[in-house]
Design a protein around this motif. Structure first.
Motif, short mmCIF file in Angstrom:
data_model
loop_
_atom_site.label_atom_id
_atom_site.label_comp_id
_atom_site.label_asym_id
_atom_site.label_seq_id
_atom_site.Cartn_x
_atom_site.Cartn_y
_atom_site.Cartn_z
N THR A 245 46.04 43.93 34.34
CA THR A 245 45.85 42.48 34.41
C THR A 245 46.62 41.85 33.27
OG1 THR A 245 43.66 42.76 35.39
CG2 THR A 245 44.17 40.62 34.46
N LEU A 246 47.50 40.94 33.59
CA LEU A 246 48.42 40.37 32.60
C LEU A 246 47.85 39.08 32.01
CD1 LEU A 246 51.57 40.92 34.78
CD2 LEU A 246 50.96 42.24 32.77
N PRO A 247 48.03 38.87 30.72
CA PRO A 247 47.53 37.62 30.11
C PRO A 247 48.29 36.39 30.60
CG PRO A 247 48.82 38.90 28.53
CD PRO A 247 48.64 39.77 29.72
N GLU A 248 49.56 36.57 30.93
CA GLU A 248 50.38 35.48 31.45
C GLU A 248 51.15 36.01 32.67
OE1 GLU A 248 50.53 32.38 30.63
OE2 GLU A 248 49.20 32.47 28.88
N ALA A 284 50.21 47.23 44.71
CA ALA A 284 49.64 45.95 45.13
C ALA A 284 49.78 44.96 43.99
CB ALA A 284 48.17 46.11 45.53
N VAL A 285 50.31 43.79 44.28
CA VAL A 285 50.47 42.75 43.27
C VAL A 285 49.74 41.50 43.74
CG1 VAL A 285 52.69 43.67 42.51
CG2 VAL A 285 52.64 41.91 44.26
N GLU A 327 50.21 38.16 38.21
CA GLU A 327 49.22 38.29 37.16
C GLU A 327 48.42 39.59 37.24
OE1 GLU A 327 46.67 34.94 37.64
OE2 GLU A 327 45.66 35.73 39.43
N PHE A 328 48.63 40.36 38.30
CA PHE A 328 47.85 41.59 38.45
C PHE A 328 48.67 42.61 39.23
CE2 PHE A 328 45.10 44.18 41.14
CZ PHE A 328 44.25 44.75 40.22
N LEU A 329 48.65 43.87 38.79
CA LEU A 329 49.31 44.97 39.48
C LEU A 329 48.34 46.15 39.58
CD1 LEU A 329 51.64 43.82 37.21
CD2 LEU A 329 53.07 45.23 38.69
N ARG A 330 48.44 46.86 40.68
CA ARG A 330 47.64 48.07 40.86
C ARG A 330 48.47 49.11 41.59
NH1 ARG A 330 44.13 50.53 44.67
NH2 ARG A 330 42.33 51.58 43.71
#
Length: 505
Positions: A245-248, A284-285, A327-330
């Motif tokens: 999970t990215l802050p920005e 998955a983004v 903002e999110f990668l898995r």
């Protein structure tokens, strides 16, 4: 300590799984349909569909007649099973002993666990509230036995708890169908005036067993605790995944590539620790506008090489639309299989096999692995049957990875190019002929080796040989061309029908 069991039932699991991403709240009638007896029938419904008068098992044509605007999706039992597996892992926060119960329920043995949540009532309340936040409808029943918990979850709504030692009284007013018996037995009991579980206690057990079978008595004893019914726990499938999970939000390709590299490194490390490899990886983004995108790559063989996965992802990352930012990668490993460590010898054959696997992976990710084939050795002495087409991902080329797929050494030299027999007309007779006409040109034969006699496979009804052996010659033409000729061995030279079956190098 008295045993305590919770039955967690998801009455609309297939529909809820699909409607979780529906931002309208699933207010319109929706149904999951499945084919049964050559007809589409309703498999699962949401609340709006039930309110419209639809029921499970109804034919889709009848449902359309009642509600023409019904939204439908074809059932995917495999995806539902995977989703239930995810809920299996999620329920591990409440108990280490969890088992699946059919296609839409879980059984939790919470003996000695309830006090960690302040008691059984707070535990079940927390359980159902979290599931409601996940937009899943669920009902829970808690009792001393699995059968009683199953009955309470399905015949009551919300969280129902039978106090310890009072299971028999808690299920006495429930209908007979809650005993997990078939409908014919329930109908037969109803005709006798028995409609509730408590009514069976006044009937002699021998009479029940004699008239309705021992299954009825068995289910009654299991529900009341007279007979122990195990709830064998099963371990959920292990998931090899990592998230970030990215802050920005990020949008530059280099930033996405670096984030992917970090999560892939974690996944590959976990695969290595478990001595496993993956046949593919899924990325998955989620963008800042809550839209999602998924990218998947496949591999020719199970692997856990981070660099290889990054090379295969590279082409697809270039087509990834970052939108307003990611903002999110898995990253997750898919199709996991055991993969023991191997000692690298550095020999060219080993490096060549790895290069072939990477080539298959690159081509397969572009055109689909179903379109990539390779030749595999087959058990036959007939030249044109000594090989078979197989999926390029079926096994390794190296003998260390697939000792059963080694190409055997033929008893005689075989042509480099083998093709279906092509008719060659004899110009100068002989055995083999001194000259033939093939593919519109005359070929003078300077030297011949043979014959090699090959018998047909008599156990094959349609072997294409007419049940006769064939003689093969390796011939060299005057211009140096080397061919493989064949004919039926029993024919006279004048009547022989000659064919060219291949070309040597």
């Amino acid at each position: 300590m008295r045993r305590r069991v919770v039955s967690l039932w998801f009455p609309r699991l297939p529909a809820d799984r699909l409607l979780r991403q529906d931002h309208t709240g699933g207010t319109r009638p929706f149904a999951v349909v499945a084919e049964e007896m050559n007809a589409l029938r309703l498999y699962a419904l949401n609340r709006a569909a039930e309110a419209a008068g639809l029921i499970e098992g109804m034919a889709l044509s009848d449902a359309r007649a009642i509600f023409p605007d019904l939204q439908t999706v074809v059932a995917a039992p495999d995806h539902d099973a995977s989703f239930l597996g995810a809920l299996h892992r999620w329920a591990g926060r409440y108990s280490p002993f969890i088992a699946r119960d059919g296609r839409d329920a879980l059984i939790l043995d919470i003996t000695g666990c309830a006090h960690l949540f302040g008691g059984e009532e707070p535990m079940l309340a927390d359980m159902l509230q979290r599931l409601e936040d996940l937009r899943l409808e669920a009902h829970a029943g808690c009792a001393d036995t699995k059968g009683a918990a199953w009955a309470l979850a399905r015949e009551r709504r919300g969280a129902v708890i039978a106090p310890p030692g009072e299971t028999r009284a808690a299920i006495a007013d429930l209908p007979l169908g809650a005993l997990r018996i078939d409908r014919d037995t329930v109908a037969g009991l109803n005709r006798l005036g028995l409609g509730k579980i408590g009514d069976l206690t006044s009937v002699p057990r021998a009479s029940l067993a004699r008239r309705f079978g021992v299954e009825l008595v068995k289910r009654l004893d299991q529900a009341t605790g007279m007979t122990y019914e195990p709830a064998a726990p099963s371990s959920p499938p292990k998931i090899f995944a990592a998230r970030m999970t990215l802050p920005e939000p990020i949008g530059l390709l280099d930033d996405v590539r670096e984030a992917l590299r970090r999560v892939l490194a974690q996944v590959c490390k976990r695969l290595e620790d478990a001595a496993c490899g993956a046949r593919g990886f899924r990325l998955a983004v989620r963008r800042s506008d809550h839209s999602e995108e998924m990218i998947e790559i496949g591999l020719a063989q199970p692997a856990r090489d981070e660099a290889l996965a990054m090379r295969l992802f590279e082409r697809k990352l270039e087509k990834l639309d970052a939108g307003f930012g990611i903002e999110f990668l898995r990253a997750q490993a898919v199709k996991v299989a055991p993969l023991s460590a191997r000692q690298l010898s550095g020999e060219p054959s080993e490096q060549s096999a790895d290069a072939v696997d990477e080539l298959i992976a690159r081509v397969g990710n572009r055109i689909g692995f179903d379109h990539v084939k390779r030749f595999r050795p087959a058990d036959s002495h007939i030249p044109e049957r000594e090989f078979a087409y197989a999926s390029a991902t079926a096994g390794k080329l190296s003998t260390a990875g697939n000792p059963a797929g080694v190409w055997g050494r033929p008893p005689r030299p075989r042509p480099l190019t083998l093709f279906a027999p092509e008719r060659a007309h004899m110009i100068l007779p002989g055995r083999p002929p001194k000259a033939i006409a093939w593919r519109g040109r005359k070929i003078d034969i300077a030297r011949a080796e043979g014959p090699e006699r090959i018998a047909p496979e008599w156990w094959r009804m349609n072997n294409g040989w007419g049940g006769k052996p064939k003689d093969y010659w390796r011939v060299t033409a005057a211009d140096g061309e080397r061919l493989w000729l064949c004919c039926d061995y029993a024919c006279d030279d004048a009547d022989a029908r000659w064919h060219v079956c291949g070309e040597f190098a």
